[in-house]
Scaffold this motif. Structure first.
Motif, short mmCIF file in Angstrom:
data_model
loop_
_atom_site.label_atom_id
_atom_site.label_comp_id
_atom_site.label_asym_id
_atom_site.label_seq_id
_atom_site.Cartn_x
_atom_site.Cartn_y
_atom_site.Cartn_z
N ASP A 14 -24.48 62.70 41.28
CA ASP A 14 -22.97 62.87 40.91
C ASP A 14 -22.64 62.76 39.55
O ASP A 14 -22.95 61.71 38.80
CB ASP A 14 -22.34 61.68 41.58
CG ASP A 14 -20.54 61.47 41.59
OD1 ASP A 14 -20.15 62.97 41.26
OD2 ASP A 14 -19.98 60.65 42.12
N GLY A 15 -22.13 63.92 39.07
CA GLY A 15 -21.82 63.93 37.57
C GLY A 15 -20.47 63.49 37.22
O GLY A 15 -20.13 63.13 36.13
N LYS A 16 -19.40 63.00 38.13
CA LYS A 16 -18.31 62.61 37.90
C LYS A 16 -18.32 61.16 37.12
O LYS A 16 -17.37 60.78 36.62
CB LYS A 16 -17.34 62.56 39.14
CG LYS A 16 -17.27 63.75 39.83
CD LYS A 16 -16.42 63.56 41.02
CE LYS A 16 -16.05 65.12 41.82
NZ LYS A 16 -15.41 64.85 42.96
N GLN A 17 -19.51 60.55 37.15
CA GLN A 17 -19.55 59.13 36.69
C GLN A 17 -19.60 59.35 35.33
O GLN A 17 -19.44 58.54 34.45
CB GLN A 17 -20.80 58.47 37.14
CG GLN A 17 -20.59 58.02 38.68
CD GLN A 17 -21.94 57.39 39.40
OE1 GLN A 17 -22.80 57.33 38.47
NE2 GLN A 17 -21.83 57.16 40.57
N ALA A 46 -21.39 54.40 27.97
CA ALA A 46 -21.81 54.98 26.64
C ALA A 46 -21.42 53.75 25.48
O ALA A 46 -20.66 53.06 25.47
CB ALA A 46 -20.90 56.25 26.20
N VAL A 47 -22.53 53.87 24.58
CA VAL A 47 -22.60 52.94 23.68
C VAL A 47 -22.61 53.73 22.25
O VAL A 47 -23.52 54.49 22.01
CB VAL A 47 -23.70 51.89 23.50
CG1 VAL A 47 -23.68 50.97 22.48
CG2 VAL A 47 -23.85 51.22 25.07
N VAL A 48 -21.66 53.55 21.49
CA VAL A 48 -21.39 54.31 20.43
C VAL A 48 -21.44 53.33 19.03
O VAL A 48 -20.72 52.37 19.11
CB VAL A 48 -19.93 55.04 20.20
CG1 VAL A 48 -19.69 55.67 18.92
CG2 VAL A 48 -19.58 55.91 21.35
N LEU A 49 -22.28 53.73 18.10
CA LEU A 49 -22.50 53.00 16.86
C LEU A 49 -21.87 53.84 15.82
O LEU A 49 -22.02 54.85 15.43
CB LEU A 49 -24.06 52.84 16.40
CG LEU A 49 -24.20 52.32 15.25
CD1 LEU A 49 -24.02 50.64 15.03
CD2 LEU A 49 -25.71 52.16 14.82
N LEU A 50 -20.76 52.82 15.12
CA LEU A 50 -19.94 53.68 13.98
C LEU A 50 -20.27 52.77 12.74
O LEU A 50 -20.19 51.67 12.61
CB LEU A 50 -18.34 53.63 14.32
CG LEU A 50 -17.65 54.15 13.04
CD1 LEU A 50 -17.79 55.61 12.87
CD2 LEU A 50 -15.96 53.77 13.26
N ALA A 51 -20.83 53.58 11.80
CA ALA A 51 -21.38 53.12 10.62
C ALA A 51 -20.87 53.60 9.42
O ALA A 51 -20.24 54.71 9.42
CB ALA A 51 -22.80 53.17 10.27
N GLY A 52 -20.43 52.92 8.28
CA GLY A 52 -19.87 52.99 7.00
C GLY A 52 -19.83 52.27 6.13
O GLY A 52 -20.05 50.97 6.28
#
Length: 470
Positions: free
Chosen positions: A67-70, A93-99
């Motif tokens: 199932d790709g809807k997830q 999802a885990v997103v890393l934002l660096a700056g």
């Protein structure tokens, strides 16, 4: 008395603090991540064990039946950030934002937190660097208030996990991962072991709950993400937040993305009322004038897949010191020096060697791709001759040391963007492809042909210099 033989358990083992690679002997350089001086002793060598087959929790399925809807992305409410993420945030999802410090990471994520919050999707913003009152003041200033946005000031990992149980958010924002520590791990917050443990715990919680997570990361003096390199391997998306703190422009650039491409760039404008996305940022890089000015030339650069029209400016003045100055802003000094050498040798412009030369871009944009070489060369030649280039002209092309103008990628996209903004003339390398309607293109093979668009290069100051010699 029989001596006891040393076993594998007694022998020391070594581990790289950057990537976690282990070895039985010490090395000065880790062969996995190529870092120097990061291999340290951490205990006995692991004994060789075999794992017996265990119980399967989820049966394997043909990939067509999964199932790709997830994995459907949900918009963050900020279109420019959605562009870089590939459509939005995927559950789990885990997103890393660096700056760099002060570039606007917290302002952007607070705006995202408010716009993504809803009755069905709560947002939890955890700050470890500021108090809750400070974040509230920023939220009042940028208008980031919502009933379904929850705020907590915590630096303890167990307390953050407790907030997840009570709030049950769909989006977690952790500002920042280097300020949170686990009581079960020795070391100060921000250390290698602490960052690894905190990131691992938050990633596990995100996957188990189907919760999207945005982690703020610090950077080193070199601009690299602080902490172990393993952190970038663990997360799903790595974003870099770039920009000069003295300029309004901010760029979000994708470095790693498991859910989309990494050739997209999001453009933002930072101002007193917060941060806003720029769907058409070319206006920041241009100076509209009624008449052309000597020493200016326009080019079209590609930031990811997005074409941006930028302006290059140059100024030459008589030098008062034996070694003339070479000052650049927004341009690579090495490439400007190359263009000066090419103009002097191939373009027969001898007035540049003994003059102070200043070159810059407009609006804080940084031009590093070779496609801006032709615009830099024309701007320098225009400044040296004190004659302006024709109006509504853009120059695109890479210049080699032999003076040839080489082809670059995306010429058609660049010309289409220039035509959309009203520019009617362009200098391009040979064989540019399809030309947009209303655009007059001149194909140039070398710098000499490109300089033919300038009037005769006679400097206005020449009579005054001759009088001074008399």
């Amino acid at each position: 008395m029989a001596t006891r033989k040393s076993s594998a358990k007694d022998r020391p083992s070594y581990r790289c603090t950057e990537c976690g690679w282990t070895t039985a002997k010490w090395l000065g350089r880790c062969p996995e991540c190529q870092a120097w001086g990061t291999v340290e002793e951490f205990g006995g060598a692991p004994a060789v064990r075999t794992t017996a087959p265990g119980r399967v929790t989820t049966a394997a399925l043909p990939i067509g039946q999964v199932d790709g809807k997830q994995a459907t992305a949900r918009s963050t409410g900020v279109p420019e950030l959605d562009r870089v993420l590939g459509g939005g945030l995927v559950p789990g999802a885990v997103v890393l934002l660096a700056g760099e410090p002060g570039v606007g990471k917290s302002t952007l994520l607070l705006d995202v937190a408010a716009k993504a919050a809803s009755a069905e999707h709560r947002t939890l913003y955890v700050t470890g660097e500021e108090s809750a009152g400070q974040v509230r003041l920023r939220a009042d200033r940028i208008g980031a208030l919502d009933e379904d946005l929850y705020l907590a000031a915590e630096t303890d990992l167990s307390a953050v996990l407790g907030h997840l149980d009570s709030v049950k958010p769909s989006l977690l924002i952790m500002d920042s991962v280097q300020t949170v520590a686990s009581p079960e791990i020795d070391g100060a917050p921000g250390g290698m072991a602490q960052v690894r443990e905190v990131a691992g715990a938050l990633i596990r919680a995100s996957k188990e709950r189907g919760m999207s997570t945005l982690l703020v990361g610090h950077v080193t003096k070199d601009g690299a993400i602080a902490g172990p390199r393993l952190l970038e391997h663990l997360v799903d998306v790595v974003l870099h937040f770039e920009g000069d703190r003295h300029a309004r422009l901010r760029l979000v650039r994708g470095v790693k993305n498991r859910y989309g491409t990494t050739d997209e760039v999001g453009c933002f404008e930072l101002h007193d009322e917060g941060i806003t996305g720029l769907a058409d940022p070319s206006g920041l890089f241009l100076t509209r004038r009624a008449e052309p000015v000597p020493g200016t030339c326009l080019t079209v650069t590609l930031e990811g897949r997005r074409p941006l029209v930028a302006e290059v400016q140059a100024l030459t003045v008589d030098s008062q010191i034996p070694s003339p100055r070479r000052t650049t802003s927004g341009l690579e000094t090495s490439r400007v020096s190359m263009m000066l050498a090419v103009l002097e040798q191939r373009g027969r412009i001898s007035a540049l060697g003994k003059r102070d030369i200043y070159s810059a871009t407009v609006g804080g944009v940084k031009l590093s791709e070779p496609a801006a070489d032709l615009a830099v060369a024309l701007a320098l030649a225009s400044a040296a001759s004190d004659t302006p280039l024709p109006k509504n002209l853009v120059a695109i092309g890479e210049v080699g040391l032999a003076g040839e103008v080489r082809r670059v990628t995306g010429v058609q996209r660049r010309l289409s963007e220039a035509a959309r903004l009203g520019f009617t003339h362009a200098l391009v390398p040979t064989d540019p492809g399809k030309i947009p309607d209303g655009m007059r293109v001149m194909e140039v093979a070398d710098v000499g042909q490109a300089l033919s668009v300038l009037p005769k290069r006679v400097r206005r100051e020449a009579p005054r210099e001759e009088e001074a010699r008399r």
